[in-house]
Design an enzyme around this catalytic site. Structure first.
Site, PDB file in Angstrom:
ATOM      1  N   ASP A  13       0.571  -1.494   0.081  1.00 37.32           N
ATOM      2  CA  ASP A  13       0.033   0.020   0.024  1.00 37.32           C
ATOM      3  C   ASP A  13       0.653   1.379   0.088  1.00 37.32           C
ATOM      4  O   ASP A  13       0.644   2.551   0.549  1.00 37.32           O
ATOM      5  CB  ASP A  13      -0.985  -0.018   0.992  1.00 37.32           C
ATOM      6  CG  ASP A  13      -2.088  -1.118   1.127  1.00 37.32           C
ATOM      7  OD1 ASP A  13      -2.224  -1.945   0.197  1.00 37.32           O
ATOM      8  OD2 ASP A  13      -2.843  -0.829   2.109  1.00 37.32           O
ATOM      9  N   LYS A 111      -7.000  -5.489  -2.629  1.00 38.29           N
ATOM     10  CA  LYS A 111      -8.181  -5.584  -1.806  1.00 38.29           C
ATOM     11  C   LYS A 111      -8.484  -4.088  -1.104  1.00 38.29           C
ATOM     12  O   LYS A 111      -8.280  -3.139  -1.744  1.00 38.29           O
ATOM     13  CB  LYS A 111      -7.249  -6.046  -0.305  1.00 38.29           C
ATOM     14  CG  LYS A 111      -5.894  -5.153   0.176  1.00 38.29           C
ATOM     15  CD  LYS A 111      -5.228  -5.563   1.417  1.00 38.29           C
ATOM     16  CE  LYS A 111      -4.377  -4.335   1.784  1.00 38.29           C
ATOM     17  NZ  LYS A 111      -4.726  -3.531   2.041  1.00 38.29           N
ATOM     18  N   CYS A 156      -1.900  -2.994   7.434  1.00 36.13           N
ATOM     19  CA  CYS A 156      -1.777  -3.543   6.242  1.00 36.13           C
ATOM     20  C   CYS A 156      -0.171  -4.308   6.282  1.00 36.13           C
ATOM     21  O   CYS A 156      -0.639  -5.429   6.201  1.00 36.13           O
ATOM     22  CB  CYS A 156      -2.253  -2.498   5.439  1.00 36.13           C
ATOM     23  SG  CYS A 156      -3.939  -2.203   5.362  1.00 36.13           S
TER      24      CYS A 156
HETATM   25  C1  VGL Z   1      -4.697   0.713   5.724  1.00 36.63           C
HETATM   26  C2  VGL Z   1      -6.631   2.015   7.176  1.00 36.63           C
HETATM   27  C3  VGL Z   1      -7.155   1.645   6.485  1.00 36.63           C
HETATM   28  C4  VGL Z   1      -3.131   0.571   5.044  1.00 36.63           C
HETATM   29  C5  VGL Z   1      -5.469   0.821   4.798  1.00 36.63           C
HETATM   30  O1  VGL Z   1      -3.255   0.721   4.346  1.00 36.63           O
HETATM   31  O2  VGL Z   1      -2.679   0.341   6.588  1.00 36.63           O
HETATM   32  N1  VGL Z   1      -4.646   2.004   6.834  1.00 36.63           N
HETATM   33  N2  VGL Z   1      -6.851   0.732   5.031  1.00 36.63           N
END
Ligand code: VGL
Ligand code: ZN
Length: 207
Positions: A13, A111, A156
């Protein structure tokens, strides 16, 4: 030493919305980019993940009347933190940081695209039951040792490393290649869980 047959770098991410200026900016999030780019060259295989939500996703505070970002609600699968709107599929915010080297990735796994389930982990969604398919991909290719980097350490990246262990892989977290959100002790809590699960924490200089 990295074994090209069994070792792979997982880059979680590293997207605009998690970097400074984004709605869910992780402090110093963009600083992982040069570290990860440098690490990328030391592996022969890499997988990228991308948080990829539809408009009105159930993990957004804006989807629940009167709910504030960073509050918690009960979902069918358990407690869920509510976030500012982020990483809407196809938007600039969901795109990878422009300086991240992405063309050498073998796979991009998305995801969080199911409206009713959030997904922190790259392996299983937050119901801890719906697979993303990543376990099968990595197993079929014979990978055994997974090195984790990206955003955010306590969500994540951390949940992905925990699920990697549950799925029978060896998991290592590259500390300086990650940054955390650190919401109400979440970083300390995740570090504790990672240590108990047997995820080793290393730094990029160890590779
Ligand atoms: C994430 C919160 C919501 C992350 C993704 O990538 O850590 N955190 N969505
Ligand atoms: Zn998300």
């Amino acid at each position: 030493m990295i074994n090209p047959q069994t070792d792979i770098l997982i880059i979680v991410d590293v997207q605009n919305d998690f970097c400074p200026g984004g709605p869910l900016a992780v402090t110093d999030g963009e600083r992982v980019v040069p570290v990860i780019n440098n690490l990328s060259g030391k592996f022969s295989s890499r997988v990228l993940t991308q948080d990829w939500h539809p408009v009105g996703h159930s993990s957004f505070a804006s989807s629940h009347d009167g709910a504030e970002p960073y509050s918690t609600i009960d979902m069918a699968y358990g407690a869920q933190t509510l976030w500012p709107d982020h990483c809407i599929a196809g938007t600039r915010g969901a795109a990878f940081h422009t300086d991240l080297v992405v063309n050498n990735a073998d796979l991009i796994i998305r995801k969080g695209f199911r409206p009713a389930i959030d997904s922190y982990s790259a392996f299983f969604e937050n119901d801890q039951n719906t697979p993303t398919g990543l376990t099968g991909y990595l197993r079929e290719r014979g990978f055994k040792r997974l090195y984790f980097s990206g955003l955010a350490t306590d969500y994540c990246v951390g949940f992905s490393a925990l699920d990697a262990i549950k799925s029978g892989f060896e998991a290592l977290l590259i500390d300086d290649a990650c940054r955390a959100i650190d919401l109400m002790g979440s970083l300390a809590n995740m570090k504790d869980q990672l240590a108990k699960a047997g995820v080793s924490t290393i730094t990029s200089g160890d590779i």
